[in-house]
Design an enzyme around this catalytic site. Sequence first.
Site, short mmCIF file in Angstrom:
data_model
loop_
_atom_site.label_atom_id
_atom_site.label_comp_id
_atom_site.label_asym_id
_atom_site.label_seq_id
_atom_site.Cartn_x
_atom_site.Cartn_y
_atom_site.Cartn_z
N SER A 266 0.83 -1.22 0.00
CA SER A 266 0.00 0.00 0.00
C SER A 266 0.86 1.26 0.00
O SER A 266 0.60 2.21 -0.76
CB SER A 266 -0.96 0.00 1.19
OG SER A 266 -0.28 -0.23 2.40
N ARG B 188 3.35 -4.14 17.45
CA ARG B 188 1.94 -3.77 17.21
C ARG B 188 1.03 -4.87 17.76
O ARG B 188 -0.08 -4.61 18.21
CB ARG B 188 1.70 -3.55 15.71
CG ARG B 188 2.54 -2.41 15.14
CD ARG B 188 2.44 -2.33 13.64
NE ARG B 188 2.88 -3.56 12.99
CZ ARG B 188 2.74 -3.81 11.69
NH1 ARG B 188 2.17 -2.91 10.90
NH2 ARG B 188 3.18 -4.94 11.18
N ASP C 68 -1.39 -8.97 12.77
CA ASP C 68 -2.71 -9.52 12.46
C ASP C 68 -3.14 -10.62 13.42
O ASP C 68 -4.30 -11.04 13.40
CB ASP C 68 -2.71 -10.08 11.03
CG ASP C 68 -2.59 -8.97 10.01
OD1 ASP C 68 -3.11 -7.87 10.29
OD2 ASP C 68 -1.97 -9.19 8.97
N1 CMX Z 1 2.95 -20.78 9.17
C1 CMX Z 1 3.50 -21.75 8.41
N2 CMX Z 1 4.58 -21.58 7.65
C2 CMX Z 1 5.15 -20.37 7.66
C3 CMX Z 1 4.66 -19.33 8.43
C4 CMX Z 1 3.51 -19.54 9.20
N3 CMX Z 1 2.94 -18.59 9.92
N4 CMX Z 1 5.45 -18.24 8.22
C5 CMX Z 1 6.39 -18.61 7.35
N5 CMX Z 1 6.21 -19.91 7.00
C6 CMX Z 1 6.95 -20.66 6.01
C7 CMX Z 1 6.78 -20.01 4.65
O1 CMX Z 1 5.53 -20.37 4.06
C8 CMX Z 1 7.97 -20.50 3.90
O2 CMX Z 1 7.72 -21.83 3.50
P1 CMX Z 1 8.23 -22.37 2.06
O3 CMX Z 1 9.72 -22.32 2.17
O4 CMX Z 1 7.66 -23.72 1.99
O5 CMX Z 1 7.70 -21.42 1.03
C9 CMX Z 1 9.04 -20.54 5.01
O6 CMX Z 1 8.32 -20.60 6.25
C10 CMX Z 1 9.95 -19.34 5.01
O7 CMX Z 1 9.16 -18.17 5.05
P2 CMX Z 1 9.73 -16.81 5.69
O8 CMX Z 1 10.91 -16.37 4.91
O9 CMX Z 1 9.89 -16.98 7.15
O10 CMX Z 1 8.51 -15.81 5.49
P3 CMX Z 1 8.17 -14.95 4.20
O11 CMX Z 1 8.94 -13.68 4.28
O12 CMX Z 1 8.28 -15.75 2.96
O13 CMX Z 1 6.61 -14.66 4.42
C11 CMX Z 1 4.67 -14.13 5.69
C12 CMX Z 1 6.15 -13.81 5.45
C13 CMX Z 1 4.10 -13.11 6.69
C14 CMX Z 1 3.88 -14.00 4.36
C15 CMX Z 1 4.58 -15.57 6.27
O14 CMX Z 1 5.23 -15.60 7.52
C16 CMX Z 1 3.16 -16.06 6.39
O15 CMX Z 1 2.61 -16.59 5.42
N6 CMX Z 1 2.54 -15.90 7.60
C17 CMX Z 1 1.14 -16.26 7.79
C18 CMX Z 1 0.21 -15.24 7.13
C19 CMX Z 1 0.22 -13.91 7.84
O16 CMX Z 1 0.22 -13.85 9.06
N7 CMX Z 1 0.21 -12.82 7.09
C20 CMX Z 1 0.17 -11.48 7.69
C21 CMX Z 1 1.44 -10.68 7.46
C22 CMX Z 1 1.32 -9.35 8.16
C23 CMX Z 1 2.27 -8.31 7.66
O17 CMX Z 1 2.96 -8.51 6.65
O18 CMX Z 1 2.32 -7.25 8.28
#
Ligand code: CMX
Length: 438
Positions: free
Chosen positions: A241, A326, A372
């Site tokens: 955003s 947060r 979140d």
């Molecule tokens: N549950 C399960 N697996 C998770 C996870 C979670 N909460 N967080 C990370 N992982 C996994 C990723 O899916 C990724 O798996 P693959 O290697 O199989 O693709 C691995 O761990 C490494 O990921 P990462 O480098 O730690 O995290 P990213 O930077 O790729 O992604 C985020 C960050 C937030 C999208 C991810 O942690 C996630 O999907 N969390 C759950 C959804 C969520 O809470 N979203 C809100 C985000 C809020 C914000 O951005 O402010």
Amino acid sequence: MILHEKIEAQLPQWRERMRVLAKEHADVVVDHVTVGQIIGGMRDIKSLLTDVSFVDPAEGIRFRGMSIPEVLNALPKARGGKMPLVGGLYYLLMVGEVPTKEQAWEVEEEWGRRAVVPDYVYKMLKSMPKETHPMTLFSQAVLALQNQSVFAKKYHEIKKDAYWEPALEDSLDLTAKLPVIAAFIYRMKYFGETRKPRYNPKWDYGQNFSRMMGVADKKGYADLARLYFILHSDHESGNVSAHAMHLVGSALSDPFLSFSAALNGLAGPLHGLANQECLGWLIEVKNKFGRVPTRDELYKFAWDTLNAGHVIPGYGHAVLRVPDPRFTAQMNFAKQRFPDDDLVRLADLVFDVVPQVLREQGKAKNPAPNVDAISGTLQYYYGVRQFDFYTVLFGIGRALGVTANYVWARALGLPIERPKSLTTKMLEEMVQKELQPA
Ligand code: CMX
């Protein structure tokens, strides 16, 4: 107007700093870019400039150098509430200084004068099909306001170094009208009411929002609104955003055009829509057990979620490596006011169990909660239970940060954004060159 005076006074100094960097040190190398970063969504490439906020991976967001607890502590509080005035936060983001109560109220009063939404915007919203997503309505309303833009009107009359002034006018108009529009959408979409909300200039932003939403304030929703808007205001410039606002604004599209674009990005499931998923997961847990589960039951449920190939919403972060402050601020709010609420107890238990599960799984770089993991729970407690509305709330808050950035981008004359593209073949050739023995 207070924000105008304060920004104007700082301009010579900021412009000189910018001039020195751009003219005398333009060739200093800041970062190098890898193939992985180009394919991986430009992750972590240091290429954006903002002084409004900074996310420290080990600490979380700082607004103008201040951590969340510092901000909540230092800003002047709303009458009859424990949370700061949102007008004070806007002053901090725009000016870079903690305001006095009077200065914070000057911003609040500006909002009070500007919070009138033209009739045609209501008519347009009422004419949309019932099933239209609230974020679509919200973005449309912002776009519809564009013909009121002072920036767009003055663009041909003024010089570049004065652009920030109508940008500030538009930013104040926009941020004043957003809670009114959001409350109208809420009442219209979920309750079939089409009365125009009335913003009372005697009350602050949070109180007005609470009243216009029709959420009884005796339980403290005004304070939650203040906290929510403050916490969601800014998170550097690289998130979708904020970056959308900056990118569109860099073409000198006015703040209404730019913020509508920002909202369209916020509406995506990987960005602002995530908060509804988190609450959905908590409610799924609660429904499965019919109560708050035991630690062992939750541990197994979390593993079942992972084994089914799903992520645990509300946990992990692209930049942060600690619990999101947060999250902590909202959890403190809930524990102080309604610690016995089932969903709050559950969210607390999840905070105890899920990081352990994610650590055992060993994939997530950050097993801690993000913003979140709790925000929907608080809205739910106060009776705002329409999940698809939560991103609209995020949007009101986000406007504060991105408009502050917009004003400063115009004040400092930041140019149109134009990164360079490569083709896949070019990347492959670079890789081949790298692999060749020297
Ligand atoms: N549950 C399960 N697996 C998770 C996870 C979670 N909460 N967080 C990370 N992982 C996994 C990723 O899916 C990724 O798996 P693959 O290697 O199989 O693709 C691995 O761990 C490494 O990921 P990462 O480098 O730690 O995290 P990213 O930077 O790729 O992604 C985020 C960050 C937030 C999208 C991810 O942690 C996630 O999907 N969390 C759950 C959804 C969520 O809470 N979203 C809100 C985000 C809020 C914000 O951005 O402010």
